[in-house]
Design an enzyme around this catalytic site. Structure first.
Site, PDB file in Angstrom:
ATOM      1  N   CYS A 134      55.481  98.029  25.718  1.00  0.00           N
ATOM      2  CA  CYS A 134      55.877  96.857  26.482  1.00  0.00           C
ATOM      3  C   CYS A 134      54.626  96.142  27.055  1.00  0.00           C
ATOM      4  O   CYS A 134      54.465  96.553  28.162  1.00  0.00           O
ATOM      5  CB  CYS A 134      57.075  97.148  27.097  1.00  0.00           C
ATOM      6  N   CYS A 137      55.493  94.705  30.344  1.00  0.00           N
ATOM      7  CA  CYS A 137      55.585  95.343  31.483  1.00  0.00           C
ATOM      8  C   CYS A 137      54.296  95.851  31.804  1.00  0.00           C
ATOM      9  O   CYS A 137      54.154  95.978  33.153  1.00  0.00           O
ATOM     10  CB  CYS A 137      56.481  96.677  31.097  1.00  0.00           C
ATOM     11  N   ASP A 138      53.455  96.074  31.019  1.00  0.00           N
ATOM     12  CA  ASP A 138      52.327  97.038  31.534  1.00  0.00           C
ATOM     13  C   ASP A 138      50.777  96.642  31.251  1.00  0.00           C
ATOM     14  O   ASP A 138      50.052  96.854  31.638  1.00  0.00           O
ATOM     15  CB  ASP A 138      52.282  98.517  30.628  1.00  0.00           C
TER      16      ASP A 138
END
Ligand code: NDP
Length: 312
Positions: A134, A137-138
């Site tokens: 992701c 997300c990261d």
């Protein structure tokens, strides 16, 4: 044992929409949120194609609004993961978190799909240490660094573009000699100076002492001019598609070879009466928030009809 009239599993657009419709129809639905409350949209940035949001909306915010909307009509929203199911006869028995048993007259499965991994040992070895599925997300952790994205579809292109605004260099590792993504996404990728597309490359492994420091790749695997190549990267992002979360129901429900639950065309009906599948768990084709929401709505309407036809 607790008896429920309408049990909904999953908290993406399909699950919450089913909960909104079912609660407004007085089915007293109970919804278990599952492993990733809010579903996949909470791992994306802005959603620009959901009708009604001309300026787009943040994925987490949209799911929060859906949750509140379901709550407003009285849906009983709970946290927990389905670990077992006995659909051999109605009422259907469901186990939550390996301990709580419930029975339900109708079941709406909206468990979505999860990101796929290549299956390399190194993906597990470096989980949380440079391997991610992701980018939104990261990606933040890789500002100014070098990263690689695996895949050639729309997701991979989207992730590569997102990362290109943060990272110094983005490699897109594509196993074929072309991208499968839509033309507009391909054009964007090709026109982004810090994205380098590595066509006909496969990943053999990752290396690094304290987290990912690079990847071992092979170019034109199996061909006479096969070549091993190493790239220096700090982050390795998977974007090779998704696997439907249907395992716990597979014993009873018909699925395709990938695991998508089969439904009667144009409806969320499965092969078991009173059991419905909505959203990505039953949709290998469209996989959109709006189509998931639509199928969640259909599932709740079907559940309502089933309950009234059976006097439940
Ligand atoms: P896709 O199935 O479309 O693409 C998966 C990609 O991963 C393909 O390029 C595939 O390669 C590659 N791949 C699969 N397995 C491996 C492997 N073991 N090793 C290396 N590469 C592998 O999945 P997406 O998640 O990209 O998209 C799913 C759906 O969602 C599509 O319909 C897409 O259009 C849609 N979508 C739309 C978006 C948008 O419109 N903005 C954004 C994101 C998704 P190969 O081509 O060789 O099979």
């Amino acid at each position: 044992m607790e008896h429920i009239r309408c049990l909904i599993i999953g908290s993406g657009p399909a699950g919450y929409t089913a909960a909104i419709y079912a609660s407004r129809a007085n089915l007293n639905p109970v919804l278990y949120a599952g492993i990733q409350p809010g579903g996949q949209l909470t791992t994306t940035t802005d959603i620009e194609n959901f009708p009604g949001y001309p300026e787009g909306i943040n994925g987490t915010e949209m799911m929060e609004q859906l949750r509140k909307q379901a709550e407003r009509f009285g849906a009983d929203l709970r946290s927990g993961i389905v670990t077992g199911a006995d659909l051999s006869k109605a009422p259907y028995r469901i186990t939550i978190d390996g301990e709580t048993e419930l029975e339900t007259d109708t079941l709406i499965i909206a468990t979505g799909a999860s990101a796929k991994y290549l299956g390399l040992e190194d993906e597990a070895k470096y989980a949380g240490m440079g391997v991610s599925a992701c980018a939104t997300c990261d990606g933040f952790f890789y500002r100014g660094k070098n990263v690689a994205v695996v895949g050639g579809g729309d997701t991979a292109c989207e992730e590569a573009l997102y990362l290109s605004s943060l990272a110094k260099q983005v490699y897109l590792i594509v196993r074929k000699n072309y991208l499968r993504a839509s033309q507009v996404m391909q054009d964007r990728v090709m026109n982004t100076p810090n994205i380098k597309v590595l066509f006909e490359h496969n990943t053999l492994g990752l290396f690094g002492d304290n987290g990912v420091e690079g990847a071992h790749l092979v170019k034109r695997k199996g061909e006479p001019d096969e070549e091993k190549v190493d790239i220096a990267i700090d982050g390795f992002f998977l974007a090779i598609g998704h696997k439907p979360n249907s395992d716990v129901f597979k014993k009873y429900l018909e699925t395709d070879e990938v695991g998508y639950i089969k439904t009667v065309a144009g409806t969320p009906k499965t092969n078991i009466p009173g059991v419905y599948a909505a959203g990505d768990v039953a949709d290998p084709i469209y996989r959109q928030a709006v189509t998931a929401a639509g199928s969640g709505c259909k599932a709740a309407i079907e559940a309502e009809r089933y309950l009234s036809e059976h006097g439940l």
